[in-house]
Design a protein around this motif. Structure first.
Motif, mmCIF file in Angstrom:
data_model
loop_
_atom_site.group_PDB
_atom_site.id
_atom_site.type_symbol
_atom_site.label_atom_id
_atom_site.label_comp_id
_atom_site.label_asym_id
_atom_site.label_seq_id
_atom_site.Cartn_x
_atom_site.Cartn_y
_atom_site.Cartn_z
ATOM 1 N N ALA A 42 98.807 -33.064 -10.162
ATOM 2 C CA ALA A 42 97.540 -33.593 -9.637
ATOM 3 C C ALA A 42 97.549 -35.119 -9.661
ATOM 4 O O ALA A 42 97.052 -35.773 -8.724
ATOM 5 C CB ALA A 42 96.372 -33.048 -10.453
ATOM 6 N N ALA A 43 98.130 -35.708 -10.715
ATOM 7 C CA ALA A 43 98.212 -37.162 -10.799
ATOM 8 C C ALA A 43 99.114 -37.717 -9.698
ATOM 9 O O ALA A 43 98.813 -38.761 -9.094
ATOM 10 C CB ALA A 43 98.734 -37.577 -12.178
ATOM 11 N N GLN A 44 100.215 -37.006 -9.425
ATOM 12 C CA GLN A 44 101.104 -37.442 -8.353
ATOM 13 C C GLN A 44 100.406 -37.374 -6.999
ATOM 14 O O GLN A 44 100.564 -38.265 -6.162
ATOM 15 C CB GLN A 44 102.360 -36.564 -8.333
ATOM 16 N N GLU A 45 99.641 -36.318 -6.789
ATOM 17 C CA GLU A 45 98.905 -36.193 -5.530
ATOM 18 C C GLU A 45 97.928 -37.340 -5.356
ATOM 19 O O GLU A 45 97.794 -37.907 -4.264
ATOM 20 C CB GLU A 45 98.153 -34.858 -5.504
ATOM 21 N N ALA A 46 97.216 -37.688 -6.443
ATOM 22 C CA ALA A 46 96.245 -38.780 -6.377
ATOM 23 C C ALA A 46 96.921 -40.116 -6.097
ATOM 24 O O ALA A 46 96.388 -40.961 -5.370
ATOM 25 C CB ALA A 46 95.460 -38.851 -7.688
ATOM 26 N N ALA A 47 98.123 -40.291 -6.660
ATOM 27 C CA ALA A 47 98.822 -41.559 -6.493
ATOM 28 C C ALA A 47 99.463 -41.696 -5.115
ATOM 29 O O ALA A 47 99.492 -42.786 -4.540
ATOM 30 C CB ALA A 47 99.894 -41.709 -7.581
ATOM 31 N N GLU A 82 98.550 -30.883 -14.410
ATOM 32 C CA GLU A 82 97.984 -32.228 -14.584
ATOM 33 C C GLU A 82 98.904 -33.280 -13.982
ATOM 34 O O GLU A 82 98.443 -34.211 -13.307
ATOM 35 C CB GLU A 82 97.766 -32.501 -16.075
ATOM 36 N N GLY A 98 98.875 -39.446 -2.340
ATOM 37 C CA GLY A 98 98.106 -38.908 -1.225
ATOM 38 C C GLY A 98 98.791 -37.756 -0.525
ATOM 39 O O GLY A 98 98.315 -37.282 0.515
#
Length: 307
Positions: free
Chosen positions: A237-242, A234, A244
């Motif tokens: 995934a949040a880091q990826e969303a933030a 989780e 890119g």
């Protein structure tokens, strides 16, 4: 193919199979002469398919016909090499081969291969996003089993600390079922400095190298501040969303009993533990690696769409 029938394992041409120790086979002082031994037809086939250079074979008579196509391919590859010599195939009686330790596990076929030079860390990882790091694992069965799980779960590479047992040791190769030739691997950390098991000295340089390549480092350890694989997924995934940016994850596994060195855990970005039922506090490192590889499969070749 040149068949050489021998009556006894005492023949000096069979030293690599019958008398040289693993340390002698590795030949650190003369790396260009270093060898490893593959046991059983399936493992020999996988070693050859993985690009290893065969030097000689020792087999039981009954395996000549079944292995003839593979031996022909080996000879063809050798002929393409500069100054290539013919591939000697030694054929020995079963009662003589039975003198070899663990003969039944060899299934009557052994091959000596040239040990390849270790590739660089960057070349080993390539564009991979999920790698395993083995710190000081001193059990060949566990090393081989981890490679087998890594291959099955699509892990991009395995990195071994300087004090970790050799993935090309006979037992490790056999337990891996030859997958040590499918998964890219190399050593990590400074091989020239003293690396005593349990001290984590390798990780000062080794983890810095991984982080420079963009990897997040997660220690698989039983610590009070550890999180579960689901929680780490989780957060990643949040880091990826933030940002890119796609996640690159290195999972670190320690030896049986003591686990990862405290210094290594301290240098990691996260500490992760696998939730277990009451009354059980740990898993064998080979079993825990399989669980962890599956938990983070979205980063592996199983879960990615770019491979």
């Amino acid at each position: 193919m040149p068949l050489i029938r021998v009556d006894s394992l005492d023949d000096p041409r069979l030293d690599a199979f019958a008398r040289l120790t693993e340390a002698q086979l590795r030949s650190k002082l003369e790396p260009e002469r270093a060898l490893f031994i593959a046991e059983s037809g399936k493992v020999i086939e996988r070693a050859f398919a993985g690009g290893m250079e065969p030097l000689s074979l020792l087999i039981e008579e009954k395996w000549l016909e079944p292995m003839a196509p593979l031996i022909a391919q080996m000879e063809e590859r050798r002929r393409a090499l500069p100054d290539a010599a013919e591939l000697p195939v030694f054929v020995a009686p079963r009662d003589e081969l039975a003198r070899l330790t663990g003969f039944e596990l060899t299934r009557g076929a052994l091959a000596a291969f040239r040990r390849p030079p270790l590739p660089s860390l960057a070349d080993t990882i390539g564009s991979g996003r999920l790698v395993a790091v083995l710190e000081d694992i001193t059990n060949h069965t566990n090393v081989g089993a981890i490679f087998r799980s890594a291959a099955a779960m699509g892990v991009d590479a395995v990195l071994a600390s300087p004090a970790c047992y050799d993935p090309l040791y006979r037992r490790a190769v056999r337990v891996s079922m030859g997958t040590v030739f499918q998964v890219p691997w190399t050593r990590i950390g400074n091989l020239d400095e003293p690396n005593r098991p349990g001290e984590g000295t390798w990780s000062a340089e080794g983890l810095a190298q991984l982080k420079a390549l963009g990897f997040t480092c997660a220690a698989m350890a039983l610590s009070d501040d550890s999180i579960t694989p689901d929680q780490l997924n989780e957060q990643l995934a949040a880091q990826e969303a933030a940002t890119g940016k796609p996640t690159k994850l290195a999972l670190l596994f320690g030896t049986e009993g003591d686990g990862l060195a405290p210094a290594t855990i301290e240098r990691c970005d996260y500490t992760v533990r696998i939730p277990m039922a009451p009354g059980v506090d740990s898993l064998n490192v080979a079993a825990s690696s399989a669980v962890a590889f599956y938990a983070f499969r979205r980063l592996s070749k199983l879960g990615r769409t770019d491979v």
